[in-house]
Design a protein around this motif. Structure first.
Motif, PDB file in Angstrom:
ATOM      1  N   ILE A  30      12.536  36.455  -1.014  1.00 28.43           N
ATOM      2  CA  ILE A  30      13.664  35.579  -1.330  1.00 28.43           C
ATOM      3  C   ILE A  30      14.805  35.772  -0.336  1.00 28.43           C
ATOM      4  O   ILE A  30      15.410  34.802   0.122  1.00 28.43           O
ATOM      5  CB  ILE A  30      14.132  35.802  -2.782  1.00 28.43           C
ATOM      6  CG1 ILE A  30      13.023  35.375  -3.751  1.00 28.43           C
ATOM      7  CG2 ILE A  30      15.424  35.042  -3.066  1.00 28.43           C
ATOM      8  CD1 ILE A  30      13.215  35.861  -5.173  1.00 28.43           C
ATOM      9  N   VAL A  31      15.081  37.007   0.056  1.00 28.63           N
ATOM     10  CA  VAL A  31      16.142  37.263   1.043  1.00 28.63           C
ATOM     11  C   VAL A  31      15.780  36.600   2.373  1.00 28.63           C
ATOM     12  O   VAL A  31      16.658  36.106   3.077  1.00 28.63           O
ATOM     13  CB  VAL A  31      16.416  38.778   1.197  1.00 28.63           C
ATOM     14  CG1 VAL A  31      17.293  39.065   2.415  1.00 28.63           C
ATOM     15  CG2 VAL A  31      17.090  39.328  -0.060  1.00 28.63           C
ATOM     16  N   GLN A  32      14.487  36.542   2.699  1.00 34.05           N
ATOM     17  CA  GLN A  32      14.080  35.868   3.940  1.00 34.05           C
ATOM     18  C   GLN A  32      14.449  34.386   3.918  1.00 34.05           C
ATOM     19  O   GLN A  32      14.749  33.812   4.958  1.00 34.05           O
ATOM     20  CB  GLN A  32      12.580  36.049   4.190  1.00 34.05           C
ATOM     21  CG  GLN A  32      12.217  37.417   4.709  1.00 34.05           C
ATOM     22  CD  GLN A  32      13.018  37.783   5.955  1.00 34.05           C
ATOM     23  OE1 GLN A  32      13.056  37.034   6.927  1.00 34.05           O
ATOM     24  NE2 GLN A  32      13.665  38.933   5.925  1.00 34.05           N
ATOM     25  N   LEU A  33      14.441  33.774   2.728  1.00 36.33           N
ATOM     26  CA  LEU A  33      14.912  32.388   2.626  1.00 36.33           C
ATOM     27  C   LEU A  33      16.360  32.296   3.088  1.00 36.33           C
ATOM     28  O   LEU A  33      16.743  31.363   3.782  1.00 36.33           O
ATOM     29  CB  LEU A  33      14.855  31.903   1.176  1.00 36.33           C
ATOM     30  CG  LEU A  33      13.522  31.708   0.499  1.00 36.33           C
ATOM     31  CD1 LEU A  33      13.737  31.326  -0.954  1.00 36.33           C
ATOM     32  CD2 LEU A  33      12.714  30.643   1.207  1.00 36.33           C
ATOM     33  N   LEU A  34      17.158  33.251   2.659  1.00 33.34           N
ATOM     34  CA  LEU A  34      18.578  33.254   2.996  1.00 33.34           C
ATOM     35  C   LEU A  34      18.798  33.465   4.493  1.00 33.34           C
ATOM     36  O   LEU A  34      19.778  32.982   5.053  1.00 33.34           O
ATOM     37  CB  LEU A  34      19.321  34.310   2.183  1.00 33.34           C
ATOM     38  CG  LEU A  34      19.304  34.095   0.671  1.00 33.34           C
ATOM     39  CD1 LEU A  34      19.944  35.285  -0.047  1.00 33.34           C
ATOM     40  CD2 LEU A  34      20.001  32.801   0.299  1.00 33.34           C
ATOM     41  N   ALA A  35      17.874  34.176   5.129  1.00 33.15           N
ATOM     42  CA  ALA A  35      17.997  34.418   6.573  1.00 33.15           C
ATOM     43  C   ALA A  35      18.002  33.104   7.346  1.00 33.15           C
ATOM     44  O   ALA A  35      18.684  32.983   8.367  1.00 33.15           O
ATOM     45  CB  ALA A  35      16.855  35.307   7.048  1.00 33.15           C
ATOM     46  N   HIS A  36      17.269  32.125   6.844  1.00 31.51           N
ATOM     47  CA  HIS A  36      17.142  30.849   7.555  1.00 31.51           C
ATOM     48  C   HIS A  36      18.307  29.896   7.293  1.00 31.51           C
ATOM     49  O   HIS A  36      18.388  28.850   7.924  1.00 31.51           O
ATOM     50  CB  HIS A  36      15.819  30.176   7.194  1.00 31.51           C
ATOM     51  CG  HIS A  36      14.630  31.023   7.534  1.00 31.51           C
ATOM     52  ND1 HIS A  36      14.286  31.361   8.823  1.00 31.51           N
ATOM     53  CD2 HIS A  36      13.714  31.638   6.740  1.00 31.51           C
ATOM     54  CE1 HIS A  36      13.218  32.132   8.814  1.00 31.51           C
ATOM     55  NE2 HIS A  36      12.851  32.313   7.565  1.00 31.51           N
ATOM     56  N   THR A  37      19.199  30.252   6.386  1.00 30.60           N
ATOM     57  CA  THR A  37      20.322  29.367   6.072  1.00 30.60           C
ATOM     58  C   THR A  37      21.515  29.598   6.984  1.00 30.60           C
ATOM     59  O   THR A  37      22.399  28.758   7.060  1.00 30.60           O
ATOM     60  CB  THR A  37      20.806  29.557   4.619  1.00 30.60           C
ATOM     61  OG1 THR A  37      21.368  30.873   4.494  1.00 30.60           O
ATOM     62  CG2 THR A  37      19.680  29.338   3.627  1.00 30.60           C
ATOM     63  N   GLY A  38      21.571  30.779   7.595  1.00 27.40           N
ATOM     64  CA  GLY A  38      22.718  31.122   8.427  1.00 27.40           C
ATOM     65  C   GLY A  38      23.921  31.580   7.615  1.00 27.40           C
ATOM     66  O   GLY A  38      24.982  31.848   8.162  1.00 27.40           O
TER      67      GLY A  38
END
Length: 152
Positions: A30-38
């Motif tokens: 889930i944190v990896q999703l946040l990585a792609h948001t900037g």
């Protein structure tokens, strides 16, 4: 003025088919999703802080929902990543299965907004009808719409 859920949730922050079967791996996914948001300057540090908090204060699971989180200055605003698991991911001391996992990062200075945000999420997911819509949503947009339909 507190931030609204509609401002915090975006389609790229929701994964409807978590692959992970363990809590730490689900949080990482889930944190990896946040990585792609900037929106998270240092996802590695956020991940480490959420995992460290889980070690000392494991997230409780209620109604199949868990809220692993960290208060940290590694984020500039409240960030939320959401994962859904059909089978559920065991969390906490009792290893209860969470089917909905909301990973939250919040800056230390926004404690009041954080409490409102988590309180709103907790209230919403306690509602059987809303939780059912979240579990049945076919797309990230449907998921977000089901969660934010009754919130500002």
């Amino acid at each position: 003025m507190p931030i609204a859920l509609t401002d915090l949730l975006h389609e790229q922050q929701v994964v409807l088919r978590l692959r992970s079967r363990k809590a730490a791996n689900a949080i990482r996914e889930i944190v990896q999703l946040l990585a792609h948001t900037g929106r998270v300057p240092n996802t590695k540090a956020l991940l480490e802080q959420v995992l460290a908090r889980e070690q000392t204060h494991p997230s409780a699971v209620e109604n199949g929902v868990a809220f692993p989180h960290a208060r940290t200055d590694f984020v500039d605003e409240i960030v939320i990543g959401v994962g859904r698991s059909r089978a559920g991911v065991p969390f906490g001391a009792n290893q209860q299965r969470a089917r909905l996992i909301f990973v939250i990062g919040v800056p230390e200075r926004l404690l009041g907004d954080y409490l409102i945000c988590v309180g709103t999420l907790a209230r919403l997911v306690k509602d059987d009808a809303i939780r059912s819509r979240l579990l049945k949503a076919q797309t990230s947009r449907e998921f977000i719409d089901a969660l934010t339909a009754e919130t500002p």
